[in-house]
Design an enzyme around this catalytic site. Structure first.
Site, mmCIF file in Angstrom:
data_model
loop_
_atom_site.group_PDB
_atom_site.id
_atom_site.type_symbol
_atom_site.label_atom_id
_atom_site.label_comp_id
_atom_site.label_asym_id
_atom_site.label_seq_id
_atom_site.Cartn_x
_atom_site.Cartn_y
_atom_site.Cartn_z
ATOM 1 N N GLU A 110 37.655 -8.255 -30.356
ATOM 2 C CA GLU A 110 38.807 -8.632 -29.539
ATOM 3 C C GLU A 110 39.629 -9.750 -30.164
ATOM 4 O O GLU A 110 40.858 -9.738 -30.117
ATOM 5 C CB GLU A 110 38.355 -9.053 -28.137
ATOM 6 C CG GLU A 110 38.030 -7.894 -27.190
ATOM 7 C CD GLU A 110 36.649 -7.306 -27.405
ATOM 8 O OE1 GLU A 110 35.894 -7.846 -28.232
ATOM 9 O OE2 GLU A 110 36.304 -6.302 -26.747
ATOM 10 N N HIS A 120 31.310 -7.895 -15.641
ATOM 11 C CA HIS A 120 32.288 -6.824 -15.824
ATOM 12 C C HIS A 120 33.187 -6.628 -14.610
ATOM 13 O O HIS A 120 33.815 -5.586 -14.488
ATOM 14 C CB HIS A 120 31.568 -5.499 -16.110
ATOM 15 C CG HIS A 120 31.128 -5.336 -17.531
ATOM 16 N ND1 HIS A 120 30.340 -6.253 -18.178
ATOM 17 C CD2 HIS A 120 31.363 -4.360 -18.441
ATOM 18 C CE1 HIS A 120 30.100 -5.830 -19.415
ATOM 19 N NE2 HIS A 120 30.713 -4.693 -19.602
HETATM 20 C C1 LIG Z 1 33.164 -7.602 -25.922
HETATM 21 C C2 LIG Z 1 33.151 -6.218 -25.428
HETATM 22 N N1 LIG Z 1 34.119 -5.380 -25.856
HETATM 23 C C3 LIG Z 1 34.135 -4.098 -25.437
HETATM 24 C C4 LIG Z 1 33.174 -3.622 -24.589
HETATM 25 C C5 LIG Z 1 33.197 -2.177 -24.117
HETATM 26 N N2 LIG Z 1 32.112 -1.424 -24.777
HETATM 27 C C6 LIG Z 1 30.952 -1.226 -24.146
HETATM 28 S S1 LIG Z 1 29.866 -0.410 -25.110
HETATM 29 C C7 LIG Z 1 30.941 -0.328 -26.396
HETATM 30 C C8 LIG Z 1 30.518 0.342 -27.672
HETATM 31 C C9 LIG Z 1 29.385 -0.366 -28.330
HETATM 32 O O1 LIG Z 1 28.941 0.327 -29.457
HETATM 33 P P1 LIG Z 1 27.598 -0.042 -30.190
HETATM 34 O O2 LIG Z 1 27.537 -1.491 -30.474
HETATM 35 O O3 LIG Z 1 27.474 0.855 -31.357
HETATM 36 O O4 LIG Z 1 26.443 0.256 -29.135
HETATM 37 P P2 LIG Z 1 25.964 1.635 -28.493
HETATM 38 O O5 LIG Z 1 26.706 1.781 -27.199
HETATM 39 O O6 LIG Z 1 26.261 2.724 -29.454
HETATM 40 O O7 LIG Z 1 24.518 1.453 -28.221
HETATM 41 C C10 LIG Z 1 32.146 -0.922 -26.053
HETATM 42 C C11 LIG Z 1 33.314 -0.994 -26.928
HETATM 43 C C12 LIG Z 1 32.203 -4.542 -24.149
HETATM 44 N N3 LIG Z 1 31.253 -4.182 -23.292
HETATM 45 N N4 LIG Z 1 32.210 -5.811 -24.601
#
Ligand SMILES: Cc1ncc(C[n+]2csc(CCOP(=O)(O)OP(=O)(O)O)c2C)c(N)n1
Ligand SMILES: Cc1ncc(C[n+]2csc(CCOP(=O)(O)OP(=O)(O)O)c2C)c(N)n1
Ligand SMILES: [Mg+2]
Ligand SMILES: [Mg+2]
Lengths: 374, 331, 331, 374
Positions: C60, C129
């Site tokens: 972000e 959230h």
């Molecule tokens: C700071 C932040 N930005 C965006 C999100 C929204 N978000 C939730 S899960 C996710 C993807 C995360 O991907 P990864 O780290 O690969 O974990 P996975 O879900 O694949 O286990 C996003 C962008 C969030 N929760 N927190």
């Protein structure tokens, strides 16, 4: 990933075609032969010009320190003392339409990027003629014309911005390059990581320059960066990184030019680490008591202005008189800058609400502290 | 009872708490070798060593988050954020983590930590280095926010904050560090969440916190001396929780109030104070609550502009006089 | 005039602005391939390609900062922050950079960008959230903050925001995306900085923004239908600047006001509204301004707890009734 | 930096002495001989236990998806489907007094770290008997006893916390280790960088595990990480990094055990990347339309639960009946978890103000939305 370079005289593998390299004048006289041994391929004129700029920055910063002590300058005041070779070497590789983002230690950059020293000093003095009309001060210089898109006081703050400027260039298929200067300590903050990743991922024309002066404020690189060879951090983004001796203006110019032109031609970002020393405290008020005798000594010995002067004289590019004349001029310029600043008007308090918004907006508050809300 | 500076009071309290509790340690940028940007921690690295006085990389999110994690295991980190402006980088760790962990996990894990940080303008540090954004913390349930204005309060509230089991934002102010005041040898226990009436009076209530509480005090004294006005001064001391009762009680007595704050007016701390007074003292207020706050601009560097933008004893005096005029109470 | 959802209004406006202005581009997490966490940008990657619809890493601070930098060179980025909760990570780039650049450099460089982001609780997303932290932006000079509650306003304010030369925080709300309303084919130009009286009335003023503006509207209608109460509803629409005049005018007419907000009460947006009304309508208020806001806790996940903590039509109705009772205006 | 490991069977160079490795039973019968060829050094009992746990997590997550569809579960719900081998392999290497920090995709971790499945499901159902008493939900599980110090919904939020927990261990000279799980997408955020640097700089006993399931939500690793071999990013901190096949429970156990014990003995942090696939959408509501047919197919083919089952049968560690029996038990446990959750009480709204502060404080607000301030 390149190994530590001390002075890479060879042209870069890519991008050299557009490099603004000063032509070698293969002169017939002894001194030019001598010069071309020590500085192969460099014109005496260019070398003298580097010295002129370095001397000017040195004198300017000394005046800034004085102005601060005299309370003509307020806030924080961070000087480029000891970083003159880096500043001049880097700035010599940028076109005037290339963009520069720096941290708060940027007086020298502003001057070397082409801003009148008087306007830089006027900003320190908080006058309307300053680079930011007195709104920014030492840490926040800006000049559209010369492409200085800001000195920034928040450590790491400039890094995402510079990346975004490179994105805009790419978006418009421009051929400018962005240079993003920062300090060694800045490589430990999150915005550095996020931005280098984005720049590499999107292939953006930005050269990240890490000016390694061995110190944050009083914290050494070893105490703050787990990988203390900072240029190696570029590998985490599959980005090219290299290190250069920041006390050597020609070496800095060479490395920077190669990476800038590479970015211009291929869009590829890169990281360049320049290694030099901070001659004085973190800011003017800092006595630097925490520094070891050796560190202070090492810095003094490596003084890039003195060293370059000696080199130029030994290479017979300059003689003592010539050097003194350049220094005299630098002093005169710095004094003129002070005079200009001192003579310039203070901003009018009535302009206080002029720069909150670029697009005027309904119901904007224009209340002074003693004004009632209704 | 000794007269010491606000800086000294902080320093001494940190040191004493480190001596009595092994779990207390300091963490922050330039607090050790450099002795702190504002020298609060001078000498402590030498005395306690690197384990207890930890210089960090420039990584506000990382080191504040590390302090939160350490607190989760029961240590009592006191983190120094060099100025409140830089705390924005750590805000996610403070608001989304430190402030949430106790509640979000159903009360299983507390976060006993302190975040010390100075706010304040007036030093020509420019728009990004002069902000008063304590609101960002005062707004958040799960955090406690204190803002002492005197050396004595600095001492007792720091003590209370370190011993508290919740994350406490401890607001200092650049321009208070050199101010002096009496500090009792044995720190009294000051409760977090309580305002203080620092000067009794009957004509008007002046409310402030941090630097502006001291300005309020000066203004009140001057108005008493020179114009015979009896101003009651209330120092909020705690921004979260906010001690509405003490405020309302005072205004029910005086019938009018002026709030002095260093932050921006709209949505500033004073907005809640004014709203609370207008509610709790509705039938007692003779005139609207007046607020003296900073002009709503990115604070300029140049002195004349900066001076125009920031509240001062002068602007507060004007507001108090105008308020008293409006109720017809000026002699 | 078509009846479309709030989501559709946003989507269509983004698309149209991208069609008319090459400099407008979208940037954010999961807005392209994934089509947006809340599907506002569905289809736009296919239509405009990767240059105009840029999926970013989860970063972000990095991508919002990149948008600021691009805006400095004259592009008009519209950044999507997946929810306002994650915007904390970008706050330094927004507050210390986007909001400061125009002023700090003496008006040399504007930052024409929009940050779209939804707030809102009530979806059982838990403490981190579900926050309503628009205050963090509304407090900052140099930013503009709009919070449309209807599809029509979403459209016109998004248009105005994109065309504005300053950084605009554009607040959406999870629970508004599926709400429907009439949207004129030709969007009217709605000025940033202006509130709207969305329902005229004479007994009481109900003030809201974003989701609570729609709840206010429903409550007002129901009270009119069932109890013959004439409530005037004011939708703030713009949180910065705040349109105090429209608010005060309404309350000078009705003599009492209830503020409905989704954020926490203490220091919330309503604090400034209440303070302003108590000042600007001092002689007209028959009872204190009443605020209906969220309970000051880290919002729990479990439905019964979440429901108890959040404002609703019921709690607003109670507050309006009690206010009218207090002024003896209930029939 | 180690190269990509697929299954490193050799003991680690350091730290093996304390490894809780299941003893090899050199049995006399054919099936044990067969087993020791495919799984040298592994006891059938251990292998069956891994399968039991993997099958349980699989069934549990299927029940969670059902519960979500039935609106028994609210909010977001992210499942470990496809990551069972990783989860079980990792958790088998932690002592019960070691600490675990995870992201929001943590149901499996909670179970494998030793929390009763019923309490995990009860948290999903928002009941007082849940791991966070219903306050946290799917994304925010916590259990002091088993050392799960939280699932966190903010991407990257857990990384500084885990680093701080390791700091506390170091501070107290404890011999526990912290494991910090995160996703591939998380390696691009600033807190990752800041924390890995700090952990390496201070030599903190934390193993950073990056579960690379190839996707953020719909964004692939290639589109988000300029260095897509994520384990290589450790080099920016002079930290050891390696990659392991996340579909292979034994390989994960081996690599994790080596790094955990190394951290325990030397305090050195490390980064372990496990590579596997997300079988379903990002969360229960995501249909995953953006995924290519191949990617979905590849994920299905690599299904670690099916693959391990087949391996166990072919290695004659299990026969079909034995496998079915384990699955039946898993199903029964998952069903029991659902029943326990469903029967558990909802939190009482009167407890709303119970967990704002650990130390009670004067003037704390305990106002419900309809309550007046005064
Ligand atoms: C700071 C932040 N930005 C965006 C999100 C929204 N978000 C939730 S899960 C996710 C993807 C995360 O991907 P990864 O780290 O690969 O974990 P996975 O879900 O694949 O286990 C996003 C962008 C969030 N929760 N927190
Ligand atoms: C985010 C942030 N944290 C802390 C500071 C305080 N600070 C100002 S300069 C500085 C040291 C920076 O060191 P380095 O990046 O090496 O740059 P140098 O000053 O050596 O040029 C610090 C910690 C700041 N301005 N911003
Ligand atoms: Mg440095
Ligand atoms: Mg992933």
């Amino acid at each position: 990933m390149a190994e530590t370079a001390t002075r890479s005289k060879s042209a870069s593998s890519s991008g050299s075609s557009k490099t603004r390299r000063a032509g070698t004048r293969s002169g017939g006289n002894r001194s030019q032969r001598r010069a071309s041994e020590v500085f192969p391929g460099e014109s005496p004129q260019t070398l003298c010009d580097y010295y002129r700029q370095m001397a000017l920055i040195r004198r300017f910063e000394e005046r800034a320190a004085q102005g601060y002590t005299q309370a003509k300058i307020g806030g924080y005041c961070h000087l480029n003392l000891g970083e003159e070779a880096t500043v001049v070497g880097l700035m010599s590789t940028l076109r005037s339409d290339d963009y520069l983002f720096t941290n708060y230690r940027e007086h020298g950059y502003a001057i070397a990027k082409g801003i009148e020293p008087g306007r830089v000093m006027a900003e320190l003095y908080g006058r309307s003629t300053g680079t930011s009309k007195g709104w920014g001060g030492s840490m926040h210089m800006f000049d559209v014309e010369s492409g200085l898109l800001g000195g920034y006081g928040i450590v790491g703050g400039q890094v995402p911005l510079a990346t975004g400027a490179a994105l805009a260039i790419d978006y418009r298929s421009g051929d400018q390059v962005v240079m993003c200067q920062m300090g060694d300590g800045t490589t430990n903050i999150g915005s550095f990581h996020e931005s280098l990743n984005i720049a590499a991922l999107w292939n953006l024309p930005v050269v990240f320059v890490v000016v390694n002066n061995h110190l944050g404020m009083g914290t050494t690189v070893d105490k703050s960066s787990a990988e203390s060879e900072l240029y190696k951090r570029a590998v985490a983004y599959r980005m090219h990184g290299e290190r250069v001796d920041g006390n050597d203006v020609v070496a800095v110019r060479e490395a920077s030019s190669r990476l800038v032109e590479r970015a211009r031609e291929t869009g590829q970002p890169a990281m360049l680490e320049t290694v030099s020393h901070r001659l004085k405290g973190h800011s003017v008020v800092d006595p630097g008591k925490y520094r070891s005798q050796e560190s202070v000594e090492a810095a003094r010995e490596a003084d890039p202005v003195a060293a370059f002067r000696a080199q130029l004289i030994s290479a017979e590019v300059l003689d003592e008189d010539g050097a003194v004349e350049i220094e005299r001029q630098a002093e005169a310029s710095a004094d003129a800058a002070v005079a200009f600043a001192d003579d310039s008007p203070h901003p009018n308090p009535e302009t206080l609400f002029d720069y909150t918004y670029a697009t005027p907006v309904a119901n904007d508050s224009r209340r002074l502290p003693a004004d009632p809300v209704f | 009872m000794a007269v010491i500076t606000y800086r000294q009071a902080l320093h001494d309290t940190l040191r004493e708490e480190m001596l009595v509790d092994e779990d207390v340690f300091l963490i922050g940028e330039e607090i050790g070798v450099f002795e702190g940007s504002y020298k609060i921690t001078a000498g402590l690295l030498d005395e306690f060593g690197e384990k207890r006085v930890r210089d960090t990389p420039i990584a506000e999110e990382g080191f504040v988050g590390a302090a939160v994690g350490a607190a989760m295991l029961g240590l009592r980190p006191v983190a120094e954020l060099m100025t409140i402006n830089f705390s924005l980088i750590a805000l996610d760790q403070i608001v989304n983590h430190a402030a949430k962990i106790y509640g979000m996990f159903g009360g299983q894990c507390s976060v006993p930590m302190v975040m010390r940080t100075p706010g304040g303008g007036g030093q020509q540090l420019g728009a990004t280095h002069s902000q008063n954004i304590e609101l960002y913390y005062a707004f958040v349930p799960g955090l406690k926010v204190v803002a002492p204005s005197t050396p004595a309060d600095a001492r007792s509230l720091l003590l209370a904050s370190i011993r508290d089991n919740d994350p406490v934002l401890f607001l200092e102010n650049l321009s208070l560090y050199n101010t002096k005041g009496e500090v009792p040898e044995q720190a009294e226990q000051v409760e977090i969440g309580k305002a203080a009436v620092t000067r009794p009076g009957s004509d008007v209530t002046i409310i402030g916190y941090s630097r502006m509480a001291t300005v309020a005090q000066q203004v009140a004294e001057k108005l008493a001396d020179e114009e015979g006005i009896s101003a009651e001064v209330v120092d909020l001391r705690s921004l979260r929780p906010l001690d509405r009762d003490t405020l309302v009680q005072s205004v029910r007595k005086t019938g009018c109030a002026v709030i002095a704050e260093d932050d921006w007016l709209t949505y500033g701390i004073g907005a809640e104070v004014a709203a609370s007074l207008s509610d709790g003292a509705f039938d007692y207020l003779d005139v609207p609550v007046r607020r003296v706050a900073a002009a709503e601009v990115p604070l300029p560097y140049a002195k004349p502009l900066e001076r125009a933008a920031l509240p001062s004893a002068d602007s507060l005096t004007t507001a108090v006089r105008e308020t008293l005029d409006a109720v017809g109470r000026r002699r």
